[in-house]
Design an enzyme around this catalytic site. Structure first.
Site, PDB file in Angstrom:
ATOM      1  NE  ARG A 189       6.398  -4.560  10.745  1.00 43.28           N
ATOM      2  CZ  ARG A 189       6.159  -3.420  10.118  1.00 43.28           C
ATOM      3  NH1 ARG A 189       4.929  -2.922  10.089  1.00 43.28           N
ATOM      4  NH2 ARG A 189       7.146  -2.780   9.518  1.00 43.28           N
ATOM      5  CB  ILE A 196      -3.462  -6.648   9.788  1.00 48.86           C
ATOM      6  CG1 ILE A 196      -4.238  -6.704   8.462  1.00 48.86           C
ATOM      7  CG2 ILE A 196      -4.064  -7.607  10.803  1.00 48.86           C
ATOM      8  CD1 ILE A 196      -4.253  -8.095   7.832  1.00 48.86           C
ATOM      9  CG  ASP A 197       1.293  -3.326  10.324  1.00 48.37           C
ATOM     10  OD1 ASP A 197       0.570  -2.544  10.965  1.00 48.37           O
ATOM     11  OD2 ASP A 197       2.295  -3.886  10.796  1.00 48.37           O
ATOM     12  CE  LYS A 198       1.222  -0.364   0.765  1.00 52.85           C
ATOM     13  NZ  LYS A 198       2.153   0.672   0.258  1.00 52.85           N
ATOM     14  CB  THR A 202       0.329  -7.688   8.011  1.00 47.14           C
ATOM     15  OG1 THR A 202       1.510  -7.209   8.650  1.00 47.14           O
ATOM     16  CG2 THR A 202      -0.100  -8.994   8.672  1.00 47.14           C
TER      17      THR A 202
END
Length: 307
Positions: free
Chosen positions: A240, A139-141, A143
């Site tokens: 997103r 998962i993104d930084k 998130t």
């Protein structure tokens, strides 16, 4: 540099496809892994390379060559981990907003991988390579929420196969800008690299892959919608990109949404809340949930008070 590890196995049952036999008799292999080894010409009989179509003969002796994972230059770090579940096969961590999952340019340390190396020692799968040991999905930084890491290669391959078969499901919660009209819906739009900005993804027909996101509205406010999203596929930045594509970007997402900070948010208000999977060893269905973090709760309070 990689080193080879050779295992020798004597066949005790004839008439089976070799990939099936190897997966059944070597604990570290799934059938998919066995097929990859066969395709890479890593299984031999008296020096002869075998294929997955080879039928076993009782008494045959097979040599199976495994490549050891690359040497790891990522250092263990004693960082705080919120562990939701852990056993001998996997660990599920509730990642905080702002933590990078694995080392990358600009983020050489302080990552989830650094923390896992300290906590788990050598018991992480090598399938992800030297930079991503054990990491099944990312998962993104910015998130927050649940991330799975595998502690051995067989668990890693099982979980990866579940992702591919869509039996491992992931649900997220997000705050979207605008008021979605439909209570629920699906976004089926292919995602690939943005044609002019290599750091971004986009809905595009060029060099793209199928991407499907299902959503439902949890609650509507005067200017925002609180939504739940379920991933059917797992493309980079998928939720997103998809919510921005239909005109409802995630609050705080200055990359895909509004370019100015809103309500103090300079990064996406997105939380990986729920995981459902089959345990890679027992096959028992598991469901894991993460509570909403304080930053998310604070934003919910703020948007409720907007008139």
């Amino acid at each position: 540099m990689t080193m080879n590890n050779i295992k020798v196995i004597e066949c005790e049952k004839g008439g089976e496809r070799l990939d099936v036999y190897l997966a059944s008799n070597l604990s570290e292999l799934t059938r998919n892994m066995a097929q990859k080894l066969l395709s890479a010409e890593k299984v031999t009989l008296s020096g002869k390379v075998l294929t997955k179509n080879h039928r076993t003969v009782e008494g045959e002796i097979y040599e199976v060559t495994f490549e050891e994972p690359e040497s790891l230059d990522t250092l263990p770090q004693n960082l705080e981990l919120h562990i939701v579940f852990e056993d001998a096969d996997l660990i599920v961590v509730d990642k905080p907003k702002g933590m990078v999952v694995h080392p990358a340019p600009g983020h050489p340390d302080g990552t989830l991988v650094n923390a896992l190396l300290y906590h788990c020692g050598d018991s992480l799968s090598g399938v992800g390579g030297a930079k991503r040991p054990g990491i099944v999905h990312r998962i993104d930084k910015d998130t927050s929420g649940l991330v799975i890491a595998a502690k051995n290669d067989k668990a890693h391959m099982s979980l990866t196969e579940q992702l591919q078969a869509r039996t491992l499901t992931r649900q997220y919660e997000a705050i979207a800008c605008g008021i979605l009209k439909n209570d629920e819906g699906s976004i089926d739009a292919p995602i690939g690299r943005h044609p002019t900005d290599r750091k971004r993804q986009a809905v595009t027909d060029k060099n793209s892959r199928t991407a499907i996101t299902h959503y439902e509205v949890i609650e509507r406010f005067s200017l925002h919608s609180y939504v739940r999203c379920k991933l059917e596929t797992g493309r980079t930045h998928q939720i997103r990109v998809h919510l921005a594509y239909i005109g409802y970007p995630i609050l705080g997402d200055v990359v895909y949404g509004r370019k100015k900070a809103e309500l103090g948010q300079t990064s996406q208000c997105l939380h990986a809340k729920n995981l459902k999977l089959l345990h890679p060893r027992t096959g028992v269905e598991m469901e894991l949930t993460s509570d909403l973090p304080s930053y998310f709760e604070d934003i919910l309070c703020k948007i409720k008070n907007i008139t």
